[in-house]
Write a protein that holds these residues in place. Structure first.
Motif, PDB file in Angstrom:
ATOM      1  N   UNK A 167     -46.164   2.568 -16.883  1.00  0.00           N
ATOM      2  CA  UNK A 167     -44.897   2.832 -16.210  1.00  0.00           C
ATOM      3  C   UNK A 167     -43.947   1.648 -16.337  1.00  0.00           C
ATOM      4  N   UNK A 168     -44.513   0.436 -16.279  1.00  0.00           N
ATOM      5  CA  UNK A 168     -43.656  -0.747 -16.433  1.00  0.00           C
ATOM      6  C   UNK A 168     -43.029  -0.783 -17.816  1.00  0.00           C
ATOM      7  N   UNK A 169     -43.864  -0.541 -18.841  1.00  0.00           N
ATOM      8  CA  UNK A 169     -43.326  -0.521 -20.206  1.00  0.00           C
ATOM      9  C   UNK A 169     -42.286   0.577 -20.373  1.00  0.00           C
ATOM     10  N   UNK A 170     -42.594   1.746 -19.753  1.00  0.00           N
ATOM     11  CA  UNK A 170     -41.638   2.853 -19.837  1.00  0.00           C
ATOM     12  C   UNK A 170     -40.347   2.508 -19.098  1.00  0.00           C
ATOM     13  N   UNK A 171     -40.502   1.794 -17.969  1.00  0.00           N
ATOM     14  CA  UNK A 171     -39.329   1.375 -17.195  1.00  0.00           C
ATOM     15  C   UNK A 171     -38.433   0.455 -18.020  1.00  0.00           C
ATOM     16  N   UNK A 172     -39.059  -0.527 -18.679  1.00  0.00           N
ATOM     17  CA  UNK A 172     -38.279  -1.458 -19.502  1.00  0.00           C
ATOM     18  C   UNK A 172     -37.571  -0.707 -20.624  1.00  0.00           C
ATOM     19  N   UNK A 173     -38.320   0.225 -21.269  1.00  0.00           N
ATOM     20  CA  UNK A 173     -37.710   0.989 -22.373  1.00  0.00           C
ATOM     21  C   UNK A 173     -36.568   1.865 -21.871  1.00  0.00           C
ATOM     22  N   UNK A 174     -36.799   2.551 -20.715  1.00  0.00           N
ATOM     23  CA  UNK A 174     -35.756   3.415 -20.171  1.00  0.00           C
ATOM     24  C   UNK A 174     -34.544   2.607 -19.724  1.00  0.00           C
ATOM     25  N   UNK A 175     -34.798   1.459 -19.076  1.00  0.00           N
ATOM     26  CA  UNK A 175     -33.688   0.625 -18.605  1.00  0.00           C
ATOM     27  C   UNK A 175     -32.850   0.124 -19.783  1.00  0.00           C
ATOM     28  N   UNK A 176     -33.561  -0.298 -20.847  1.00  0.00           N
ATOM     29  CA  UNK A 176     -32.846  -0.759 -22.041  1.00  0.00           C
ATOM     30  C   UNK A 176     -32.000   0.361 -22.634  1.00  0.00           C
ATOM     31  N   UNK A 177     -32.605   1.567 -22.675  1.00  0.00           N
ATOM     32  CA  UNK A 177     -31.884   2.704 -23.231  1.00  0.00           C
ATOM     33  C   UNK A 177     -30.669   3.066 -22.365  1.00  0.00           C
ATOM     34  N   UNK A 178     -30.874   3.091 -21.047  1.00  0.00           N
ATOM     35  CA  UNK A 178     -29.775   3.454 -20.154  1.00  0.00           C
ATOM     36  C   UNK A 178     -28.665   2.409 -20.174  1.00  0.00           C
ATOM     37  N   UNK A 179     -29.025   1.146 -20.374  1.00  0.00           N
ATOM     38  CA  UNK A 179     -28.013   0.092 -20.483  1.00  0.00           C
ATOM     39  C   UNK A 179     -27.266   0.195 -21.816  1.00  0.00           C
ATOM     40  N   UNK A 180     -27.991   0.591 -22.838  1.00  0.00           N
ATOM     41  CA  UNK A 180     -27.392   0.611 -24.185  1.00  0.00           C
ATOM     42  C   UNK A 180     -26.297   1.664 -24.302  1.00  0.00           C
ATOM     43  N   UNK A 181     -26.511   2.847 -23.705  1.00  0.00           N
ATOM     44  CA  UNK A 181     -25.540   3.947 -23.852  1.00  0.00           C
ATOM     45  C   UNK A 181     -24.165   3.588 -23.282  1.00  0.00           C
ATOM     46  N   UNK A 182     -24.045   3.151 -22.013  1.00  0.00           N
ATOM     47  CA  UNK A 182     -22.709   2.810 -21.509  1.00  0.00           C
ATOM     48  C   UNK A 182     -22.125   1.572 -22.182  1.00  0.00           C
ATOM     49  N   UNK A 183     -23.001   0.606 -22.526  1.00  0.00           N
ATOM     50  CA  UNK A 183     -22.496  -0.599 -23.189  1.00  0.00           C
ATOM     51  C   UNK A 183     -21.912  -0.251 -24.550  1.00  0.00           C
ATOM     52  N   UNK A 196     -10.115   4.956 -19.252  1.00  0.00           N
ATOM     53  CA  UNK A 196     -10.880   5.758 -18.289  1.00  0.00           C
ATOM     54  C   UNK A 196     -12.366   5.768 -18.644  1.00  0.00           C
ATOM     55  N   UNK A 197     -12.671   5.906 -19.933  1.00  0.00           N
ATOM     56  CA  UNK A 197     -14.081   5.869 -20.366  1.00  0.00           C
ATOM     57  C   UNK A 197     -14.702   4.503 -20.070  1.00  0.00           C
ATOM     58  N   UNK A 198     -13.935   3.448 -20.388  1.00  0.00           N
ATOM     59  CA  UNK A 198     -14.449   2.095 -20.116  1.00  0.00           C
ATOM     60  C   UNK A 198     -14.710   1.924 -18.622  1.00  0.00           C
ATOM     61  N   UNK A 199     -13.764   2.396 -17.789  1.00  0.00           N
ATOM     62  CA  UNK A 199     -13.898   2.262 -16.334  1.00  0.00           C
ATOM     63  C   UNK A 199     -15.100   3.059 -15.821  1.00  0.00           C
ATOM     64  N   UNK A 200     -15.227   4.319 -16.264  1.00  0.00           N
ATOM     65  CA  UNK A 200     -16.319   5.168 -15.769  1.00  0.00           C
ATOM     66  C   UNK A 200     -17.689   4.640 -16.183  1.00  0.00           C
ATOM     67  N   UNK A 201     -17.787   4.165 -17.430  1.00  0.00           N
ATOM     68  CA  UNK A 201     -19.078   3.611 -17.875  1.00  0.00           C
ATOM     69  C   UNK A 201     -19.386   2.294 -17.178  1.00  0.00           C
ATOM     70  N   UNK A 202     -18.336   1.503 -16.881  1.00  0.00           N
ATOM     71  CA  UNK A 202     -18.541   0.266 -16.123  1.00  0.00           C
ATOM     72  C   UNK A 202     -19.032   0.560 -14.715  1.00  0.00           C
TER      73      UNK A 202
END
Length: 478
Positions: A247-263, A288-294
């Motif tokens: 779960x920790x490894x999955x958490x790191x992978x998911x967090x990285x993925x979720x951070x990557x999309x808005x960035x 607006x896209x920049x604001x919403x993703x931020x």
């Protein structure tokens, strides 16, 4: 050294000491009885010789005609040949002079026998044979007379030596047989322990599925049962640790993925604003896209912070008006629901719960927001509260109900996993990051609250939460 050998050697040592001690006592007792018997016989023999000698000497003295030394020697010789048994020798000492020696030898008589005024005896040996001397003092014609008999008791010591030799032989045989029997017994007794030892070796090697196969009603069987229980617990904990690591490894992978999309979105639109000649409408859309993703990043980081903080800290518990809390949450959520024309239907009974107000608000804001995301425009979402009795326990139950897309079994099973989103496209579109329900689970756990989810695909979702109506201090007092 193996345990069975330690038990064997210790038992042999104890047995050797006990056997040697009891055997020695038995042999010594027989030796003393035989020695005392010989002493009594020698004393009895000495008494008879003395009585005969004194009687005949008295007759001679009464006749008035005698030569004391010659007559004493003559009488002693006659008594010696007629009364003494084989192995016994008579000595007559008159005024410190040996006037008669039954064996005819010039043997020196121990001085202790002629210096006392009463009957006495001593044991004596010449290196080969053992004797007991009996001395009876007398007084005749103003002269000291000692009647001394010597009895050969070599047989007693020979018997003692034979008994000791026999004891050694018997001890060796008994110890050998005992060692064989004890080895078999200790082997049978310690074999279950060896099995347990092999099992522990397998477990230490990483095989947590093995169990001890020991079926007995003694302490070893109880130990095996406890060991199996422990092994089962270890296996469960190991599986939990493996799952936690996964779960920790999955958490790191998911967090990285979720951070990557808005960035990626922010960088892309920011680069367009910087380098492209955009119209006013295109520029506003990019901003607006920049604001919403931020804002999405900000929301995700705040929830992630709350998750980490709550896992390692206690919370402040206070008395909360359950009805008023429900109305406050409704006021907070109404503008968000209105954007989608969702009708928020509410009904709250009076009651009191205990907990942290802001954290409980966070729970229902997340649950209502998820209900909003799962519902179509213009749908109805219910938010209700009531007192619920379970035996002697009274709890306050909140219900969040929607008629949206619902959940399948897999979704319900993983509902509280970090970054899990059943419908990723819908969740991201609504600004979700998959951390809300994980935060809900931790808050519920901190409040010792219960949650129950009822849902079917396409049939909507009903989420029940139950909260304490008494503080821990009040429960303790009762």
């Amino acid at each position: 050294m193996k345990f069975r050998y330690k038990v064997l050697f210790i038992n042999l040592i104890i047995l050797s000491v006990i056997l040697g001690f009891t055997g020695y006592l038995f042999v010594y007792r027989n030796y003393k009885q035989a020695l005392d018997s010989e002493l009594r016989n020698a004393a009895s023999e000495n008494n008879m010789v003395k009585a005969s000698l004194e009687y005949e000497l008295l007759e001679i003295l009464n006749s008035g005609k005698y030569t004391l030394k010659k007559d004493v020697s003559r009488i002693a010789k006659r008594v010696d040949s007629g009364m003494l048994l084989s192995g016994s020798v008579l000595y007559i000492v008159l005024e410190d002079e040996v006037v008669y020696s039954g064996d005819g030898a010039e043997e020196e008589i121990p001085k202790e026998l002629t210096g006392a005024g009463s009957k006495q005896y001593i044991y004596h040996d010449n290196g080969k044979q053992y004797y007991v001397y009996i001395s009876s003092p007398g007084y005749i014609n103003k002269a000291n007379l000692y009647i001394i008999t010597r009895k050969d008791i070599t047989g007693v010591y020979t018997q003692l030596s034979d008994n000791l030799r026999f004891l050694k032989i018997i001890s060796v045989i008994v110890l050998a047989l005992s060692a064989l029997i004890m080895y078999v017994v200790t082997y049978l007794l310690t074999r279950p322990l060896e099995k347990l030892n092999k099992i522990t070796t397998q477990i230490s090697g990483g095989d947590y599925t093995v169990r001890a196969d020991v079926n007995s009603d003694d302490e070893v069987g109880e130990l095996a049962g406890n060991f199996n229980t422990m092994a089962g617990s270890v296996e469960e904990h190991v599986e939990e640790l493996k799952d936690m690591v996964k779960r920790r490894d999955q958490f790191v992978a998911d967090f990285t993925h979720e951070m990557k999309t808005p960035m990626t979105t922010i960088i892309g639109y920011a680069d367009s604003v910087r380098h492209l000649d955009l119209s006013e409408e295109e520029r506003d859309m990019s901003l607006d896209y920049i604001y919403s993703e931020g804002r999405r990043l900000e929301n995700m980081s705040q929830k992630l912070f709350d998750l980490i903080y709550l896992k390692g800290n206690d919370i402040f518990m206070e008395e909360i008006d359950a009805e008023e809390l429900g109305q406050q949450i409704v006021l907070h959520m109404k503008p968000i629901m209105d954007r989608k024309n969702i009708v928020l239907k509410t009904e709250f009974e009076e009651g009191t719960i205990y907990g942290d107000t802001e954290l409980i608000k966070t729970v229902f804001i997340n649950l209502l927001d998820n209900a909003r995301k799962a519902s179509d425009e213009g749908a109805v979402v219910s938010f209700k509260g009531r007192l619920k009795s379970e035996g002697e326990e009274v709890r306050y139950e909140y219900l969040v109900e929607d008629s949206g897309i619902g959940m399948d079994e897999e979704t319900k099973k993983r509902l509280f996993d970090e970054f899990y989103m059943a419908d990723k496209s819908r969740s991201r579109k609504e600004g979700g990051a998959g951390l809300g329900m994980s935060l809900v689970a931790i808050i519920l756990d901190k409040h010792d609250a219960k949650i129950r989810v009822e849902s079917e695909p396409g049939q909507g979702t009903r989420i029940f939460t139950e909260w304490k109506t008494e503080s821990e201090d009040e429960e303790t007092e009762e």
